[in-house]
Scaffold this motif. Structure first.
Motif, short mmCIF file in Angstrom:
data_model
loop_
_atom_site.label_atom_id
_atom_site.label_comp_id
_atom_site.label_asym_id
_atom_site.label_seq_id
_atom_site.Cartn_x
_atom_site.Cartn_y
_atom_site.Cartn_z
N LEU A 1 3.74 -2.26 25.64
CA LEU A 1 3.48 -2.20 24.20
C LEU A 1 2.07 -1.69 23.91
O LEU A 1 1.86 -0.95 22.94
CB LEU A 1 3.67 -3.57 23.54
N ILE A 2 1.12 -2.05 24.74
CA ILE A 2 -0.26 -1.57 24.56
C ILE A 2 -0.31 -0.06 24.77
O ILE A 2 -0.94 0.65 23.99
CB ILE A 2 -1.21 -2.30 25.53
N LYS A 3 0.41 0.43 25.77
CA LYS A 3 0.42 1.87 26.06
C LYS A 3 1.14 2.68 24.99
O LYS A 3 0.81 3.83 24.75
CB LYS A 3 1.07 2.13 27.42
N ARG A 4 2.13 2.08 24.34
CA ARG A 4 2.91 2.78 23.33
C ARG A 4 2.07 3.15 22.10
O ARG A 4 2.40 4.05 21.37
CB ARG A 4 4.07 1.93 22.85
N GLY A 5 1.05 2.37 21.87
CA GLY A 5 0.20 2.66 20.72
C GLY A 5 0.60 1.92 19.49
O GLY A 5 1.44 1.13 19.39
N VAL B 1 0.86 -1.19 0.00
CA VAL B 1 0.00 0.00 0.00
C VAL B 1 0.90 1.24 0.00
O VAL B 1 1.87 1.30 0.73
CB VAL B 1 -0.99 0.01 1.19
N SER B 2 0.56 2.18 -0.87
CA SER B 2 1.26 3.45 -0.92
C SER B 2 0.55 4.41 0.03
O SER B 2 -0.64 4.66 -0.11
CB SER B 2 1.26 3.99 -2.35
N VAL B 3 1.27 4.93 0.99
CA VAL B 3 0.68 5.78 2.03
C VAL B 3 0.66 7.23 1.58
O VAL B 3 -0.35 7.91 1.66
CB VAL B 3 1.46 5.64 3.35
N GLU B 4 1.78 7.70 1.10
CA GLU B 4 1.93 9.07 0.59
C GLU B 4 3.12 9.04 -0.35
O GLU B 4 3.75 7.99 -0.53
CB GLU B 4 2.14 10.07 1.72
N SER C 1 0.77 5.95 13.03
CA SER C 1 0.45 6.02 11.60
C SER C 1 0.56 4.64 10.95
O SER C 1 -0.24 4.30 10.08
CB SER C 1 1.34 7.03 10.89
N LEU C 2 1.51 3.83 11.39
CA LEU C 2 1.63 2.47 10.86
C LEU C 2 0.42 1.62 11.25
O LEU C 2 -0.09 0.84 10.44
CB LEU C 2 2.94 1.84 11.35
N LYS C 3 -0.06 1.79 12.49
CA LYS C 3 -1.27 1.07 12.93
C LYS C 3 -2.47 1.44 12.06
O LYS C 3 -3.26 0.57 11.69
CB LYS C 3 -1.58 1.39 14.39
N GLU D 1 7.75 -4.25 5.89
CA GLU D 1 8.75 -3.21 5.73
C GLU D 1 8.07 -1.93 5.29
O GLU D 1 7.00 -1.96 4.68
CB GLU D 1 9.82 -3.61 4.72
N VAL D 2 8.69 -0.82 5.64
CA VAL D 2 8.24 0.50 5.20
C VAL D 2 9.40 1.12 4.43
O VAL D 2 10.51 1.22 4.96
CB VAL D 2 7.85 1.40 6.38
N ILE D 3 9.13 1.48 3.20
CA ILE D 3 10.11 2.22 2.41
C ILE D 3 9.72 3.69 2.53
O ILE D 3 8.61 4.06 2.15
CB ILE D 3 10.09 1.78 0.92
N HIS D 4 10.60 4.50 3.10
CA HIS D 4 10.28 5.91 3.35
C HIS D 4 11.39 6.79 2.78
O HIS D 4 12.30 7.21 3.48
CB HIS D 4 10.02 6.18 4.84
N LEU D 5 11.29 7.07 1.50
CA LEU D 5 12.30 7.85 0.79
C LEU D 5 12.23 9.32 1.21
O LEU D 5 11.21 9.97 1.02
CB LEU D 5 12.12 7.72 -0.72
N GLY D 6 13.30 9.80 1.77
CA GLY D 6 13.37 11.20 2.18
C GLY D 6 12.49 11.55 3.36
O GLY D 6 12.22 12.72 3.62
N LYS D 7 12.00 10.56 4.08
CA LYS D 7 11.11 10.78 5.23
C LYS D 7 11.72 10.12 6.46
O LYS D 7 12.56 9.25 6.37
CB LYS D 7 9.73 10.17 4.97
N ALA D 8 11.22 10.51 7.61
CA ALA D 8 11.65 9.90 8.87
C ALA D 8 11.00 8.52 9.03
O ALA D 8 10.04 8.19 8.33
CB ALA D 8 11.26 10.80 10.04
N THR D 9 11.52 7.75 9.98
CA THR D 9 10.89 6.47 10.33
C THR D 9 9.45 6.74 10.74
O THR D 9 9.19 7.66 11.50
CB THR D 9 11.66 5.83 11.49
#
Length: 104
Positions: free
Chosen positions: A100-104, A9-12, A49-51, A36-44
């Motif tokens: 882990l539940i609290k971290r979101g 899925v393309s996110v942005e 947002s991943l959830k 995996e997340v490929i994030h070209l020119g973006k932060a981790t």
């Protein structure tokens, strides 16, 4: 050499989420993901947002998803993650640690 993704899925612009493996654990009643997340020119990407992306991809409530980890590879625009999608909140609370539940 990386494996072909099961779902993509393309996110942005510049951000793509690939699901690399998917295991249906019938005893625990969850789906265990490696991706995996490929994030070209973006932060981790943030866990929240991943959830949201995984929730839309699988048609589940984001509150039933736990991101176990997101590991970024130094010098590349790729992060690997492991996540669990539960069928009900009681199973999630029983099997996942509180931090882990609290971290979101």
């Amino acid at each position: 050499m990386s494996q072909a993704p099961l779902k993509t899925v393309s996110v942005e612009e510049g951000v793509v989420v690939n699901i690399l493996s998917e295991k249906h654990n019938k005893i625990i009643e969850r789906i265990e993901l490696l991706g995996e997340v490929i994030h070209l020119g973006k932060a981790t990407p943030r866990r929240s947002s991943l959830k949201e992306v995984i929730a839309k991809l699988y048609g589940k409530n984001p509150e039933l998803i736990v991101i176990k980890y997101i590991k970024s590879e130094y010098g590349s625009h790729r992060s690997v993650f492991r996540a669990n999608i539960y069928e009900d909140p009681q199973r999630l609370k029983f099997f996942e640690p509180d931090h882990l539940i609290k971290r979101g």
